[in-house]
Design a protein around this motif. Structure first.
Motif, PDB file in Angstrom:
ATOM      1  N   GLU A 204      -0.668  -4.755  -6.506  1.00 22.15           N
ATOM      2  CA  GLU A 204      -0.430  -4.437  -5.376  1.00 22.15           C
ATOM      3  C   GLU A 204       0.888  -4.589  -5.197  1.00 22.15           C
ATOM      4  OE1 GLU A 204      -2.074  -5.233  -2.805  1.00 22.15           O
ATOM      5  OE2 GLU A 204      -3.699  -6.780  -2.893  1.00 22.15           O
ATOM      6  N   GLU A 206       2.309  -2.689  -6.927  1.00 18.82           N
ATOM      7  CA  GLU A 206       2.591  -1.170  -7.752  1.00 18.82           C
ATOM      8  C   GLU A 206       2.822  -0.077  -6.279  1.00 18.82           C
ATOM      9  OE1 GLU A 206       1.271   0.051 -12.646  1.00 18.82           O
ATOM     10  OE2 GLU A 206      -0.011   0.090 -10.419  1.00 18.82           O
ATOM     11  N   ASN A 207       1.867  -0.369  -5.373  1.00 18.12           N
ATOM     12  CA  ASN A 207       1.297   0.196  -4.273  1.00 18.12           C
ATOM     13  C   ASN A 207       2.280  -0.276  -3.589  1.00 18.12           C
ATOM     14  OD1 ASN A 207       0.194  -1.475  -2.956  1.00 18.12           O
ATOM     15  ND2 ASN A 207      -1.643  -0.163  -2.989  1.00 18.12           N
TER      16      ASN A 207
ATOM     17  N   TYR B  81       7.755   1.144   1.707  1.00 21.38           N
ATOM     18  CA  TYR B  81       6.567   1.775   1.661  1.00 21.38           C
ATOM     19  C   TYR B  81       5.496   1.164   1.241  1.00 21.38           C
ATOM     20  CZ  TYR B  81      10.672   4.783   0.949  1.00 21.38           C
ATOM     21  OH  TYR B  81      11.961   5.637   2.387  1.00 21.38           O
ATOM     22  N   GLY B  83       1.690   0.939   0.230  1.00 21.24           N
ATOM     23  CA  GLY B  83       0.827   1.970  -0.132  1.00 21.24           C
ATOM     24  C   GLY B  83      -0.641   2.029   0.120  1.00 21.24           C
ATOM     25  N   TYR B  85      -4.666   1.211   1.475  1.00 24.40           N
ATOM     26  CA  TYR B  85      -5.096   0.897   0.250  1.00 24.40           C
ATOM     27  C   TYR B  85      -6.098   2.229   0.645  1.00 24.40           C
ATOM     28  CZ  TYR B  85      -4.539  -3.827  -0.780  1.00 24.40           C
ATOM     29  OH  TYR B  85      -3.406  -5.039  -0.593  1.00 24.40           O
ATOM     30  N   LYS B  86      -6.502   3.690  -0.115  1.00 21.41           N
ATOM     31  CA  LYS B  86      -7.043   4.358  -0.418  1.00 21.41           C
ATOM     32  C   LYS B  86      -8.422   4.655   0.560  1.00 21.41           C
ATOM     33  CE  LYS B  86      -3.095   7.179  -2.741  1.00 21.41           C
ATOM     34  NZ  LYS B  86      -2.621   6.713  -2.921  1.00 21.41           N
TER      35      LYS B  86
END
Lengths: 399, 288
Positions: A204, A206-207, B81, B83, B85-86
């Motif tokens: 979590e 890291e992204n 930023y 990310g 969850y893809k």
């Protein structure tokens, strides 16, 4: 909460390298069992009725023919068969009846092994247990005389555990031993759970989702419980998958029978302090291993909460596992208490269940496996609390 | 109402925020500052991800770090930023955030409305991994609006977006500002120039200005000049004055100079923009 757990589980299942790792380990495990335990791979081969057979395959037919209750009829038939094989081997008689093996000598040797096993089972209570209980009576009397209450309690417990044991059936139960002592799949599950746990919080961070999650109402306690529950379910799923596949694969490779026979019918487990069936014993073993795996996953979860990079969390977790394995081998004397908080002790708990191992807990003998289970669970709970505290520790988002 | 009181933050010997005092009412607040000014740190303290060294952030008079404070349930936050969850679809992601926010009842309907609002309804079942930067920002914006929060905080929402997506996002921000406090942290002046009711300028951890854009612009009226020069003169003026913009046409350079006094006899006074205000305070604070 249920939906949050489902979302967390979905995250675990979507980590690409875990998927790849699961598939890779499944194949390695499958290959390992097939290569090392499959009866069909034994080198000696015979052609019987145009069929290629290994020695174990023929032995399986022989065992199956005599499976079930040990009766005087079966024993006599075996003895007769043995004598005939001996006569053929000695050249005194011609082959008059159907043999299991092409060579009468092999038939004779295998019949002897079968007879010995039947004898061991039949005389289990009269020999093994009787002897044990007699020694125990002496210990009990000694302890009573010396007013050693602890030893007296041990003797009473031995009496309670081992009395009234008897065996009257013959099955291929010894073929369950490789399954019960097999550890490679535990290592696979351990690694997979560690990988999943190492990613829990570090992933979590890291992204960049950590800040978003933490700025919501459920971003502290709720998400932690959901992640821990998700991790537990992941451990259960992985354990179930590997342990069930072990059971099936060993079943196919070793062809054991007598799943509902007592665990002490296995030669290697004749002094096991449990009076359960082999099936229940295996389920119990899987459950204990699961607790150990979850405790190790908690260590990984703690590192995940502490570090921002999942590879660092994973590295620390793997080092910890190595440390626990090493300390498991060398914690003796005053450090022996550490064994009871070592999760690896639970993963290799079959050793604790094979014989009568007890610990002195305030003057009462308690089975080592129970003490270790409580110790490891307490350790896991403490780790969980620390991991929670670390996960909500307020740090800058970009530091 | 949200209020920042005497807030300071230090990392070791470095003071990142110095005695910040801001009061937020309804409307859009543009938090402008160069990179490293302390915007993200300030945002993190407001949303209670980070502890201040001193001072406090109050919501309706209660500290946001107080367990009794209801701020977190009234907050929509988009970090710099995220990310995402893809492997989640847009709908799943919004469902996930709504569960995190503890929204009960008709949240499916709200998710549909929000996906329509940010123009992502057609892509609702597509994996987030296939989204463009602009689509990701719009999903991010949609998640901040889940549960109709009273305060929305967006950290650099337009970073990395193309001009069209930036305009689209800006328009969406204008639409959501009704009866809400929206704080937009950015270092790009045009992002907030036309939509912000208030501009807060942050330089090296200090609040340099806090007023409406009109007031800020009027404050530097008579301090922005236009000078025409050839290349040799232009080079000399760049070294001598604080130049905010250079425009060249047919070897003639039009320099926009920020100066308290008329820099040259030939200089003509021009109407200042918010960018000039930002640069004016930036030069005053010794930023390069």
């Amino acid at each position: 909460m249920k939906r949050l757990v489902v979302f967390e589980l979905k995250k675990n299942h979507n980590i690409r390298f875990i998927k790849v790792f699961i598939i890779a380990l499944v194949f390695v495990n499958l290959f390992n069992i097939y290569k090392n335990y499959d009866l069909l791979l034994k080198p000696t081969e015979y052609i019987i009725n145009s069929e290629v057979c290994t020695i174990d395959k023929v032995k399986y037919r022989m065992d199956t023919d005599y499976s079930g209750a040990i009766t005087a009829e079966k024993v006599n038939a075996l003895k007769t068969h043995y004598n005939r094989c001996q006569s053929i081997t000695d050249g005194k008689t011609d082959i008059q009846e159907k043999l299991y093996f092409p060579l009468a000598y092999t038939d004779m040797v295998q019949t002897e092994i079968l007879l010995n096993e039947m004898e061991r089972l039949y005389k289990y209570d009269a020999q093994s247990i009787e002897k044990l209980l007699q020694n125990n009576e002496m210990l009990k009397a000694e302890a009573q005389g010396a007013e050693n209450e602890y030893n007296y309690r041990i003797a009473a417990l031995i009496e309670k555990v081992y009395s009234n044991r008897s065996l009257s059936n013959f099955y291929r139960v010894n073929e369950y031993e490789p399954l019960l002592t097999y550890q490679f799949s535990s290592l696979c599950v351990l690694l997979l759970s560690c990988f999943a746990a190492a990613y829990l919080f570090s992933g979590e961070k890291e992204n960049g989702m950590n800040s978003l999650i933490r700025a919501t109402e459920g971003g502290n306690v709720k998400i932690f419980i959901a992640k821990a529950t998700g991790l537990f379910i992941f451990c259960v799923e992985t354990c179930a998958f590997f342990f069930i596949s072990d059971f099936v694969l060993f079943g196919l490779c070793r062809k054991p029978t007598g799943l509902f026979e007592p665990i002490y019918s296995l030669k290697a487990f004749e002094y096991a302090p449990l009076n359960t069936s082999i099936l229940l014993f295996y389920l119990l073993l899987c459950f204990i291993k699961l607790l150990g795996v979850f405790a190790v996953a908690n260590i990984s979860m703690f590192f995940s909460a502490a570090f921002r990079k999942s590879y660092i969390s994973l590295l620390c977790s793997l080092l910890s596992i190595g440390g626990f394995m090493y300390s498991g081998l060398y914690t003796d004397g005053m450090f022996s208490v550490l064994k009871h908080v070592n999760p690896i002790s639970l993963i290799t708990s079959v050793n604790l269940l094979q014989r009568f191992y007890v610990e002195n807990i305030f003057g009462h003998p308690v089975f080592s496996v129970i003490v270790t289970m409580i110790g490891v669970l307490s350790f896991g709970v403490v780790l969980c609390i620390i991991a929670y505290k670390v996960s909500i520790w307020r740090r800058p988002a970009n530091a | 109402m949200l209020e920042i009181k005497n807030l300071s933050k230090r990392y070791g010997d470095t003071e990142v925020l110095h005695n910040v005092n801001i009061r937020f009412d309804k409307g859009i607040y543009g938090l402008l500052g160069p990179n490293g000014a302390g915007k993200t740190t300030l945002m993190s303290i407001i949303v209670n991800l980070l502890k201040p060294t001193s001072g406090d952030v109050l919501y309706d008079g209660v500290s946001v770090s107080d367990r009794k404070c209801k701020f977190i349930s009234k907050l929509g936050f988009l970090p710099q930023y995220p990310g995402y969850y893809k492997n989640y679809t847009a709908t799943e992601f919004l469902e996930y955030v709504s569960v995190l926010k503890g929204i009960k009842g008709a949240n499916k309907q709200q998710i549909t409305e929000l996906l329509n609002f940010v123009n992502l309804y057609e892509s609702r079942d597509k994996k987030i991994g296939t989204f463009s930067g602009g689509m990701l920002r719009r999903v991010g914006l949609a998640q901040t609006l889940l549960g109709n929060p009273e305060v929305i905080i967006l950290d650099e929402p337009t970073a990395g977006l193309d001009p069209i997506e930036r305009i689209r996002l800006r328009n969406l921000l204008s639409e959501i500002a009704n009866d809400r406090t929206v704080i937009v942290a950015t270092h790009i002046v045009p992002d907030v120039e036309y939509i912000a009711n208030y501009i807060i300028m942050l330089f090296k951890g200090n609040v340099a200005a806090n007023a409406s854009p009109d007031v800020l612009i009027s404050e530097i009226a008579g301090k922005v000049w236009s000078v025409k020069a050839d290349i040799r003169e232009a080079e000399a003026y760049i070294k001598r004055f604080k130049v905010s913009n250079i425009f060249s046409e047919k070897s003639i350079y039009d320099l926009r100079i920020i100066s308290d006094n008329k820099p040259l006899e030939s200089a003509e006074e021009v109407f200042p923009t918010l960018e000039d205000v930002f640069l004016y305070y930036s030069f005053m604070r010794g930023e390069k």
